[in-house]
Design a protein around this motif. Structure first.
Motif, short mmCIF file in Angstrom:
data_model
loop_
_atom_site.label_atom_id
_atom_site.label_comp_id
_atom_site.label_asym_id
_atom_site.label_seq_id
_atom_site.Cartn_x
_atom_site.Cartn_y
_atom_site.Cartn_z
N HIS A 312 26.34 33.22 53.54
CA HIS A 312 26.65 34.02 52.22
C HIS A 312 27.78 34.85 52.52
O HIS A 312 28.19 35.35 51.36
CB HIS A 312 25.44 35.07 52.17
N LEU A 313 28.42 35.09 53.51
CA LEU A 313 29.67 35.74 53.45
C LEU A 313 30.95 34.77 53.76
O LEU A 313 32.06 35.36 53.62
CB LEU A 313 29.77 36.86 54.68
N GLN A 314 30.81 33.50 53.40
CA GLN A 314 31.89 32.62 53.44
C GLN A 314 32.79 32.95 51.99
O GLN A 314 32.22 33.22 51.01
CB GLN A 314 31.34 31.09 53.28
N PRO A 315 34.01 32.87 52.12
CA PRO A 315 34.93 33.01 50.98
C PRO A 315 34.74 32.45 49.87
O PRO A 315 34.73 32.98 48.74
CB PRO A 315 36.34 32.73 51.69
N TYR A 317 31.83 31.76 48.31
CA TYR A 317 30.86 32.28 47.85
C TYR A 317 31.16 33.93 47.43
O TYR A 317 30.27 34.76 47.20
CB TYR A 317 29.71 32.39 48.80
N ALA A 318 32.45 34.42 47.65
CA ALA A 318 32.78 35.59 47.29
C ALA A 318 32.17 36.13 46.09
O ALA A 318 32.50 35.33 45.03
CB ALA A 318 34.21 35.86 47.46
N GLY A 319 31.56 37.41 45.78
CA GLY A 319 31.03 37.88 44.66
C GLY A 319 29.57 37.30 44.29
O GLY A 319 28.93 38.00 43.62
N GLN A 320 29.05 36.28 44.94
CA GLN A 320 27.62 35.86 44.67
C GLN A 320 26.54 36.36 45.60
O GLN A 320 25.47 36.69 45.19
CB GLN A 320 27.61 34.35 45.18
N GLN A 322 25.92 39.78 48.80
CA GLN A 322 26.45 41.17 49.06
C GLN A 322 26.31 41.14 50.70
O GLN A 322 25.26 40.62 51.24
CB GLN A 322 25.77 42.12 48.57
N LYS A 323 27.34 41.78 51.15
CA LYS A 323 27.30 42.08 52.81
C LYS A 323 26.09 42.85 53.11
O LYS A 323 25.88 44.06 52.40
CB LYS A 323 28.86 42.68 53.38
#
Length: 363
Positions: A312-315, A317-320, A322-323
């Motif tokens: 989920h933190l792979q670039p 998926y950025a914005g999709q 949350q950390k």
């Protein structure tokens, strides 16, 4: 020291591998030759699954599984954020949405107790990953899938040879997918993979899809792909199958000794009592991992990290996502490190590894 020693394995069965390869070269049937079908029969029998459909690699196996159940844009597929990228990549490839469920911190596998809360009307499948060689809690997962009328697809890229409650990995769900990448418990000398199922219709669909959607020569009923396992790789895998059970037992022996030597020194993956692992990796957790890895390197001991960035933190998926959304996966990703693991790791080498771990951890 080798992280994974494929040279010793090849030396052990060099004659059998060469004989198998020579047969293919003599016959000249390099695509869909008889060894491919012999291997499929052998793999199906080994797992207890009714059908095995070999294909080009583990990623294609997952793609074929999703194609076979008709995944389309906007569908949701539940999976774990702590895996190799292929697990979510194949979902996104079809325009479907990966819906992540955090892991159990002791096993690193998807937390089955958290799956049902993520199911919606758009949910079409669950892809649990049998991480590091240990199967997820498939009884619980299959019960949820049956209740909601969705399909479970086992990502068994690391667990071929493992068992769950006495059943073999790749015979636990509607469709199972594995990889024969060279470093896997059963690996070829290139790329390879396979799908397993007990469903006749799904098996036939995958067979058609792996060959350009071709039901018979030049007659195409589906939009498929070119995902065939080549005959040379099948021949190599057949030779390796002759020693596979012995290699799994040797992996268990290496892991058991690691467990004893590392007790109280570093947290390790918990293998549940009803499971046996294929030990694709032997993974521990450490503080200050970068420093630990550098010290191990200085001491001549190779390590690897599986996997440093949750999906989920792979670039891409950025914005999709949350950390902080999947804290257990994020914590594990920051701490895990894998030690040398293969069937031919002798005791002296293991002692060297453990000694280096103690030095690196300042114990």
């Amino acid at each position: 020291m080798e992280f994974i020693d494929l040279k010793s394995q090849q030396k052990r069965i060099q004659k059998q591998i060469q004989e198998r390869i020579n047969t293919v070269l003599t016959n000249g049937q390099y695509i869909m030759g008889p060894e491919v079908f012999e291997l499929e029969e052998r793999l199906a029998k080994y797992t207890g699954s009714k059908h095995c459909i070999s294909n080009a690699n583990g990623t294609d196996a997952l793609m074929l599984a999703l194609m076979a159940i008709g995944i389309k844009p906007g569908d949701e597929v539940i999976t774990t954020p702590f895996s190799f990228f292929a697990t979510s990549e194949v979902i996104s490839f079809f325009g479907a949405v990966p819906v992540f469920v955090d892991i159990d911190r002791e096993t690193y596998n998807i937390d089955a107790s958290r799956i049902e809360e993520k199911i919606t009307k758009k949910t079409k499948a669950i892809i649990p990953v049998s991480l590091y060689g240990q199967c997820a809690d498939y009884d619980a997962i299959e019960a949820i899938a049956a209740k909601h009328g969705i399909v479970t697809i086992e990502d068994a890229a690391q667990s071929f040879g493992a068992t769950y409650k006495g059943k073999k990995s790749c015979n636990l769900t509607t469709i199972s997918c594995t990889s024969f990448f060279p470093s896997k418990p059963l690996g070829c000398y290139g790329d390879g993979g396979a799908c397993f199922t007990n469903d006749d219709k799904i098996a036939e669909k995958i067979k058609v899809l792996r060959t350009h959607g071709q039901a018979r020569r030049y007659y195409h009923t589906d939009i498929g792909m070119n995902a065939r396992l080549d005959t040379l790789q099948a021949a190599i895998l057949l030779a390796k199958m002759e020693i596979f059970d012995d290699e799994i037992q040797l992996r268990h022996k290496v892991a058991a000794r690691y467990n004893k030597l590392l007790e109280g020194i570093a947290p390790i993956q918990r293998i549940l009592p009803e499971n046996t692992s294929a030990y694709a990796q032997y993974t521990i957790e450490v503080d200050n991992r970068d420093s630990f890895i550098e010290k191990m390197k200085t001491l001549g001991v190779p390590t690897a990290v599986h996997y440093p960035i949750p999906l989920h933190l792979q670039p891409v998926y950025a914005g999709q996502y949350q950390k902080g959304s999947y804290p257990k996966s994020e914590l594990a990703a920051s701490r895990v490190v894998s030690l040398p693991m293969h069937p031919y790791l002798d005791e002296a080498s293991q002692d060297e590894v453990v000694k280096a771990v103690k030095v690196a951890l300042q114990i």
